[in-house]
Scaffold this active site. Structure first.
Site, PDB file in Angstrom:
ATOM      1  N   MET A 109      -7.102   8.997   3.140  1.00 63.28           N
ATOM      2  CA  MET A 109      -6.947   7.625   3.653  1.00 63.28           C
ATOM      3  C   MET A 109      -8.165   7.175   4.459  1.00 63.28           C
ATOM      4  SD  MET A 109      -3.851   6.474   2.803  1.00 63.28           S
ATOM      5  CE  MET A 109      -3.456   5.283   4.057  1.00 63.28           C
ATOM      6  N   SER A 136      -9.496   1.718   2.667  1.00 59.62           N
ATOM      7  CA  SER A 136      -8.584   2.485   1.844  1.00 59.62           C
ATOM      8  C   SER A 136      -7.515   1.649   1.158  1.00 59.62           C
ATOM      9  CB  SER A 136      -7.903   3.551   2.699  1.00 59.62           C
ATOM     10  OG  SER A 136      -7.155   2.952   3.744  1.00 59.62           O
ATOM     11  N   LYS A 184       0.852  -1.187   0.000  1.00 61.20           N
ATOM     12  CA  LYS A 184       0.000   0.000   0.000  1.00 61.20           C
ATOM     13  C   LYS A 184       0.889   1.239   0.000  1.00 61.20           C
ATOM     14  CE  LYS A 184      -4.048   1.795   2.516  1.00 61.20           C
ATOM     15  NZ  LYS A 184      -4.937   1.560   3.670  1.00 61.20           N
ATOM     16  N   VAL A 233      -8.150   1.317   9.991  1.00 60.22           N
ATOM     17  CA  VAL A 233      -8.578   2.084  11.151  1.00 60.22           C
ATOM     18  C   VAL A 233     -10.092   2.159  11.235  1.00 60.22           C
ATOM     19  CG1 VAL A 233      -8.633   4.388  10.101  1.00 60.22           C
ATOM     20  CG2 VAL A 233      -8.002   4.148  12.516  1.00 60.22           C
ATOM     21  N   GLY A 234     -10.774   1.623  10.195  1.00 62.38           N
ATOM     22  CA  GLY A 234     -12.232   1.628  10.204  1.00 62.38           C
ATOM     23  C   GLY A 234     -12.833   0.575   9.293  1.00 62.38           C
ATOM     24  N   GLY A 235     -11.940  -0.226   8.678  1.00 64.62           N
ATOM     25  CA  GLY A 235     -12.399  -1.259   7.744  1.00 64.62           C
ATOM     26  C   GLY A 235     -11.542  -1.367   6.505  1.00 64.62           C
ATOM     27  N   SER A 236     -10.391  -0.694   6.499  1.00 64.89           N
ATOM     28  CA  SER A 236      -9.632  -0.490   5.272  1.00 64.89           C
ATOM     29  C   SER A 236      -8.914  -1.716   4.729  1.00 64.89           C
ATOM     30  CB  SER A 236      -8.607   0.631   5.478  1.00 64.89           C
ATOM     31  OG  SER A 236      -9.255   1.867   5.619  1.00 64.89           O
TER      32      SER A 236
END
Length: 549
Positions: free
Chosen positions: A187, A213, A138, A234-237
């Site tokens: 991001m 992301s 990434k 950090v939230g589903g990336s």
């Protein structure tokens, strides 16, 4: 951070974007022999196009599973140069199909491959557990001498001064880094789109998102331009792209994998821990990645990490395995294919004497209020400045998460302390909720549907819930959407406004044939446990053993 942030003089942002495209094209043009030309007139589903374009010397190599590829490399059946050349070719084709790369790394990768082959020829053994193994990165992972934009035009001239710690560990294990993948502006999208590179599309349907992301990784791995890559979450990336693209992905517990030396622009990011983790074509690839890094004892150099070895976990023998099922989170009911996948798996579990327990949601709406208040403790100032300094426009989902989010406010010390207290209180409540139901792991959706249409991924709570709790989440493919059977029953209770919006996004014709993924969640530091349970379940009920195709 991997480098000092060098702001550009006020060039037109479009000029920077054109330069980014020229640079990427130049790295692909440097391939020898050149990569096959991708037709301009492509079908919506591009999954089978690589088989039509790539040479017969490339296809067998890139179709090997990660564990098979490692065996071939470690025994000398395949050379590092052979493997690297094949993956460079396939990654270049994947870029033409889904817009998933920021750059190819042919010189760096092939030079490394030649060195590894020379070592093998001299020593007659691999240099390490990942000898010659190609890994995609990434873009925000610092790689010495290369850009680290984190999706911002204004960071085009930010150059990493050294390799990120995780990259050093993988390099020492023998890995080869052959390409870098796209990220979104800020991001913070469950979509991958930026003004630098445009939109990364889903290989199964270009009208849909690959996720974010780490959406570049998801699309690339689905197209077999990589069989193992690094994402962040950090939230589903990690989990969103894995589910959307039909691959495997793990969000580990925080402080298990190295975090030094990678770029992340969100101010106050330590309020919600961002983690690095793997996406792969197989569960074994995920396991290889985790075990290789943790076996290197990275906490010796990075003291923030927990000194916890990778442990062998066995499923219980004296009692049935007990799996909780979260059918919905009380706010948004998943669309028909997700519910069908949950029912298919739970029915099969019960047929194999695995205990299934309905697991009620515990205030998941409150979890989102806490989390979204802690995402931007500066009120989004840093991100707004980074966008404004180049003059680039706000992407729709950047605007949604920062400007349109009522929870984004600049917090005083007292307000920050309040939200920390709320976070810790919620974590304790949820631990007790989990204990009450006595489950070994939780089976749940990854999102409110399958891969959504572009700019519509606005509901994070099926993944972000576990970021707030710092619970590991493992995504795996189950099936594909079938418009003939995936239908609303017509008698489901509408849970509220957000649920009604999600129902309106359901489009059986557009989603037909799209992967359906589910998520297995464990408590903190139960990363090995959920991997072992998924291995056990896969053996028992016949889940897919590799990414969908």
């Amino acid at each position: 951070m991997p480098a000092a942030n060098t702001k550009l003089s006020r060039r037109a942002w479009t000029d920077v974007a054109e330069e980014a495209h020229r640079h990427r094209d130049a790295t692909i043009a440097a391939l020898s022999p050149p990569a096959p030309k991708v037709p301009s007139d492509l079908p919506k589903n591009t999954m089978h196009v690589p088989d039509q374009l790539l040479d017969h010397s490339v296809l067998p190599v890139t179709k090997l599973l990660p564990e098979e590829l490692l065996l071939s490399l470690s025994t000398g059946q395949l050379s590092a140069v052979q493997v690297t050349t094949a993956y460079l070719q396939r990654a270049a084709v994947a870029q033409g199909l889904s817009n998933c790369l920021t750059e190819l790394l042919p010189s760096l990768a092939l030079e490394r491959a030649k060195d590894l082959d020379a070592y093998f020829q001299e020593k007659q053994r691999p240099i390490g557990p990942l000898h010659g193994f190609p890994i995609s990165l990434k873009e925000h992972l610092g790689l010495q001498g290369l850009r680290c934009t984190t999706g911002y035009i204004s960071h085009w001239d930010t150059i990493a001064k050294e390799d990120a710690h995780i990259i050093k560990v993988l390099h020492n294990a023998g890995a080869i880094f052959h390409c870098r993948t796209t990220v979104p502006q800020t991001m913070m999208h469950l979509e991958t789109d930026s003004n630098l590179y445009g939109v990364t599309t889903n290989p199964y349907n270009s009208n849909l998102t690959s996720g974010g992301s780490s959406g570049g990784e998801g699309a690339l791995i689905a197209l077999r331009g990589s069989c193992l890559g690094i994402g962040s979450d950090v939230g589903g990336s990690i989990r969103s792209p894995a589910a959307n693209c039909g691959v495997f992905g793990l969000k580990p517990t925080a402080f298990r994998l190295p975090t030094d030396g990678w770029g992340y622009m969100m101010a106050g990011a330590d309020t919600v821990q961002t983690v690095l983790g793997p996406l792969s074509t197989t569960l074994e690839g995920v396991k290889i990645f985790m075990k290789t890094i943790i076996d290197s004892e990275p906490w010796i150099e990075e003291p923030a990490l927990i000194p916890m070895p990778w442990r062998t976990h066995a499923v219980p023998e004296g009692r049935p395995l007990r799996i909780g099922v979260l059918w919905h989170d009380g706010t948004v009911r998943p669309q028909p294919p997700v519910t069908r996948a949950l029912k298919r798996v739970t029915d099969a579990l019960q047929e194999h004497n695995i205990e299934v327990v309905d697991f009620p949601p515990h205030l998941h709406d409150e979890a989102w209020a806490i989390l979204s208040s802690l995402y931007y403790t500066d009120g989004g100032e840093a991100d707004s400045e980074d966008i404004a300094s180049s003059g680039e426009p706000w992407r729709p989902l950047s605007k949604w998460i920062i400007k349109d989010n009522p929870c984004v406010k600049k917090l005083s010390v007292g307000e920050l302390a309040y939200w920390f207290e709320e976070r810790e209180a919620y974590r304790k409540e949820y631990a007790l909720h989990w204990k009450k139901h006595g489950i070994d792991a939780l089976l749940c959706p990854v999102g409110p549907g399958v891969a959504p249409k572009h700019n519509t991924a606005r509901y994070w709570s099926y993944t972000s819930q576990w970021n707030l709790l710092d619970y590991p989440g493992l995504v795996f493919p189950v099936d594909k959407v079938d418009k003939r059977v995936d239908k609303w029953n017509g008698d489901e209770q509408v849970l509220g406004e957000l649920d009604q919006e999600n129902r309106g996004l359901w489009d059986p014709a557009e989603f037909h044939g799209i992967p359906i993924g589910l998520q297995l969640v464990g408590r903190r530091f139960e990363d090995e446990k959920i991997v072992a349970i998924l291995e056990h379940i896969t053996d028992k009920i016949g889940l897919p053993r590799q990414a969908l195709s």
